[in-house]
Design an enzyme around this catalytic site. Structure first.
Site, mmCIF file in Angstrom:
data_model
loop_
_atom_site.group_PDB
_atom_site.id
_atom_site.type_symbol
_atom_site.label_atom_id
_atom_site.label_comp_id
_atom_site.label_asym_id
_atom_site.label_seq_id
_atom_site.Cartn_x
_atom_site.Cartn_y
_atom_site.Cartn_z
ATOM 1 C CE LYS A 184 -2.307 2.789 3.488
ATOM 2 N NZ LYS A 184 -1.096 3.429 4.049
ATOM 3 C CG ASN A 185 2.538 2.821 3.244
ATOM 4 O OD1 ASN A 185 1.380 3.127 2.951
ATOM 5 N ND2 ASN A 185 2.973 2.784 4.485
ATOM 6 N NE ARG B 206 -0.508 11.905 5.370
ATOM 7 C CZ ARG B 206 -1.179 12.963 5.815
ATOM 8 N NH1 ARG B 206 -2.447 12.854 6.139
ATOM 9 N NH2 ARG B 206 -0.586 14.131 5.919
ATOM 10 C CB CYS C 2 -4.384 6.653 9.801
ATOM 11 S SG CYS C 2 -4.835 5.155 8.944
ATOM 12 C CG ASP D 112 2.255 2.128 9.264
ATOM 13 O OD1 ASP D 112 2.074 3.061 10.066
ATOM 14 O OD2 ASP D 112 2.454 2.321 8.052
ATOM 15 C CB VAL E 193 6.489 7.324 13.947
ATOM 16 C CG1 VAL E 193 6.277 7.898 12.550
ATOM 17 C CG2 VAL E 193 7.770 6.495 13.985
HETATM 18 C C1 LIG Z 1 0.921 6.423 2.439
HETATM 19 C C2 LIG Z 1 2.099 6.165 3.282
HETATM 20 O O1 LIG Z 1 3.169 5.826 2.805
HETATM 21 N N1 LIG Z 1 1.927 6.280 4.592
HETATM 22 C C3 LIG Z 1 3.036 5.968 5.472
HETATM 23 C C4 LIG Z 1 3.929 7.188 5.567
HETATM 24 O O2 LIG Z 1 3.115 8.262 6.006
HETATM 25 P P1 LIG Z 1 3.655 9.756 5.889
HETATM 26 O O3 LIG Z 1 4.515 9.864 4.687
HETATM 27 O O4 LIG Z 1 2.486 10.647 6.014
HETATM 28 O O5 LIG Z 1 4.526 9.822 7.213
HETATM 29 P P2 LIG Z 1 5.806 10.708 7.504
HETATM 30 O O6 LIG Z 1 6.986 9.801 7.567
HETATM 31 O O7 LIG Z 1 5.848 11.865 6.578
HETATM 32 O O8 LIG Z 1 5.488 11.238 8.972
HETATM 33 C C5 LIG Z 1 6.355 10.964 10.053
HETATM 34 C C6 LIG Z 1 6.292 12.081 11.056
HETATM 35 O O9 LIG Z 1 6.711 13.294 10.450
HETATM 36 C C7 LIG Z 1 5.768 14.322 10.680
HETATM 37 N N2 LIG Z 1 5.728 15.237 9.521
HETATM 38 C C8 LIG Z 1 5.625 14.716 8.269
HETATM 39 C C9 LIG Z 1 5.539 15.539 7.171
HETATM 40 C C10 LIG Z 1 5.556 16.932 7.367
HETATM 41 O O10 LIG Z 1 5.461 17.726 6.422
HETATM 42 N N3 LIG Z 1 5.656 17.414 8.640
HETATM 43 C C11 LIG Z 1 5.742 16.588 9.727
HETATM 44 O O11 LIG Z 1 5.833 17.052 10.861
HETATM 45 C C12 LIG Z 1 4.446 13.567 10.868
HETATM 46 O O12 LIG Z 1 3.508 14.324 11.565
HETATM 47 C C13 LIG Z 1 4.902 12.326 11.615
HETATM 48 O O13 LIG Z 1 5.000 12.611 12.990
HETATM 49 O O14 LIG Z 1 4.993 6.910 6.475
HETATM 50 C C14 LIG Z 1 4.577 6.612 7.819
HETATM 51 C C15 LIG Z 1 5.799 6.389 8.662
HETATM 52 O O15 LIG Z 1 6.468 5.240 8.261
HETATM 53 C C16 LIG Z 1 3.639 5.399 7.826
HETATM 54 O O16 LIG Z 1 3.095 5.270 9.116
HETATM 55 C C17 LIG Z 1 2.503 5.578 6.832
HETATM 56 O O17 LIG Z 1 1.812 4.345 6.684
HETATM 57 C C1 LIG Z 2 -0.801 5.391 8.662
HETATM 58 C C2 LIG Z 2 -1.030 4.625 7.609
HETATM 59 O O1 LIG Z 2 -1.341 5.036 6.381
HETATM 60 P P1 LIG Z 2 -1.644 6.490 5.767
HETATM 61 O O2 LIG Z 2 -0.366 7.233 5.766
HETATM 62 O O3 LIG Z 2 -2.108 6.159 4.393
HETATM 63 O O4 LIG Z 2 -2.699 7.104 6.619
HETATM 64 C C3 LIG Z 2 -0.921 3.154 7.676
HETATM 65 O O5 LIG Z 2 -0.847 2.520 6.604
HETATM 66 O O6 LIG Z 2 -0.928 2.591 8.780
#
Ligand SMILES: CC(=O)N[C@H]1[C@@H](OP(=O)(O)OP(=O)(O)OC[C@H]2O[C@@H](n3ccc(=O)[nH]c3=O)[C@H](O)[C@@H]2O)O[C@H](CO)[C@@H](O)[C@@H]1O
Ligand SMILES: C=C(OP(=O)(O)O)C(=O)O
Length: 446
Positions: A26-27, A100, A124, A314, A336
């Protein structure tokens, strides 16, 4: 699935046993689909699961003139970006709140069209999930961004330019944002403090197949030399290590035995180490991994989620259900997301003993320790779980509730199960194949 269809009756107490298969991650898959936008030729993506996040991205690509059709083998998509065009904002906005992934359309659309509209994001509800890093890096490449009531409007008055970026935190999405933007930007981009999750490596493989020049150092630095043009790719998506771990946790919590076809050791090493420490058994072969409860007592552990190669966040929620069955006190420190432990209150209603703390428990300090977030948990076990009425809060929390309901005595009503379709392909069929006693109200056992 809507209305009463969105409720599942789960009759617990039966170990899950048998074989299921996981397909592409999915990711990764939706992001590889977005990458196809950057090419001047069609791309072929294999091992695509039928999940909602894929459908959302498919819809968004089609709105932008990309044709998406099934390929020769099951789970193959052919994406043709030859006629990329601007989409109607109202049509894009219909996807607001769904996933997202739309944020990752920024770079590719700026390169192809010079402008982009990004609707409100979904995903989520496990923390604030800001997108400030994304917009900071896009500005560094030369994009302008205007926030309006319906979403974000971006423009690239000139060709985007490579730049030197340091992420404040190794964010997965922001790293992908940089990759998808830098590959066609003018000059070199150096990204430090990048995320290096296996799905990111697989995205880099996709981009390299398209003609990109990307190197990864061992110190979280990624260098991208921009090129003028990219072609298409043919790629088999890496398997979903998050889904695989969810089924592994289900095997442990229900005292079952599940062979997860498609699960890969390489991307799950940290999970496998933890699984073994808890007392779970596994056996790896060329096609997948068998996970089972070997009998006897499970052991309590200290667990801290982290960016890769740490314990993936996750994986946390499903494993916590298994920890309710371990003897002693387990400590879980979620580093995280600031609000990813709220799902435990429903487990407590079922009989679990889980206490949440604002402090960083179990070793290191994280970004949330001084900020009043309940982001550490102490799980005391083993506790017998009883069936309950459960409302699914988020994707992994939802799967955890299914596991808890399956491990519990009696019947649970699980509300909101459609959310699970966002990231788990055919989960109902898989549950039935594994011998779960589940029922959609109004119909017989499925
Ligand atoms: C679709 C997808 O791939 N989702 C995954 C992706 O989410 P996603 O890419 O949204 O997660 P991030 O790694 O960016 O987020 C990690 C942390 O960074 C923070 N942050 C992020 C971006 C930003 O602009 N500012 C900021 O502060 C977030 O709030 C969080 O606390 O990686 C996460 C961490 O492995 C996984 O749990 C999700 O399943
Ligand atoms: C947090 C998750 O996904 P998303 O970033 O798509 O919300 C997840 O797959 O557990």
């Amino acid at each position: 699935m809507t209305g009463t269809d969105d409720v599942l009756l789960v009759h617990g107490g039966t170990p899950l046993e048998g074989e299921i298969r996981v397909r592409g991650a999915k990711n990764l898959v939706p992001k590889a689909m977005v990458a196809a936008l950057l090419g001047s030729e069609p791309s072929r993506l294999r091992n695509v699961p039928d999940i909602r996040d894929v459908r959302v991205v498919r819809g968004l690509l089609q709105l932008h003139g990309v044709t998406v059709r099934p390929g020769d083998e099951p789970g193959e998509l052919v994406l043709d970006p030859t006629h990329v065009e601007s989409a109607n904002v109202a049509d894009i906005d219909a996807h607001a709140g769904s996933s997202r992934i739309p944020i990752l359309f920024c770079g590719p659309l700026l390169h192809r069209l010079g402008h982009a509209f990004i609707p409100g994001l979904g995903g989520c509800d496990i923390g604030g999930r800001p997108i400030d890093f994304h917009f900071d890096v896009l500005r560094q490449f030369g994009a302008t961004i205007e926030k309006r009531a319906d979403g974000q409007y971006l423009e690239a008055p000139q060709r985007l330019r490579g730049t030197k970026i340091r992420l404040p935190y190794p964010s997965v999405g922001s790293t992908e944002q940089v990759l998808l933007t830098a590959v066609l930007a003018e000059g070199v981009t150096e990204l430090s403090n990048a995320a290096v999750e296996p799905e990111i490596e697989d995205l880099i493989c996709v981009l390299q197949k398209m003609g990109a020049i990307i190197s990864m150092d061992t110190d979280r630095t990624i260098r991208i030399t921009g090129v003028d043009k990219l072609g298409g790719y043919t790629h088999r998506a890496l398997p979903d290590r998050l889904e695989a771990a969810s089924w592994a946790s289900a095997a442990l919590a229900t005292e079952g035995d599940i062979y997860v076809r498609g699960a890969q050791q390489r991307s799950m090493m940290t999970f496998l180490n933890t699984y073994r420490k808890v007392g779970g058994a596994f056996e790896i072969d060329d096609e997948g991994i068998r996970f089972w409860h070997p009998g006897g007592q499970l052991k309590s552990i200290a667990l801290e989620t982290d960016v890769h190669p740490g314990f993936q966040t996750d994986w946390q929620q499903p494993l916590v259900v298994a920890l309710t069955q371990a003897t002693g006190l387990s400590i879980v420190h979620e580093t995280v997301y600031e609000s990813r432990l709220g799902f435990t209150s429903a487990l407590n209603q079922m009989g679990a003993h889980i206490q949440l703390y604002r402090e960083c428990l179990g070793g290191s300090d994280c970004r949330f320790g001084q900020r009043n977030f309940l982001h550490s948990a102490v799980v005391s076990g083993p506790t017998k779980l009883q069936g309950a009425d459960l409302v699914i809060p988020d994707l992994r929390g939802g799967f955890s509730y299914l596991i808890a309901a399956l491990a519990a005595q009696g019947t649970s009503r699980v509300h909101g199960i459609d959310l699970i379709n966002r990231g788990y392909e055919n989960f109902m069929d898989k549950l039935v194949e594994l011998g779960a006693k589940v029922e959609l109200p109004g119909s017989s056992l499925v």
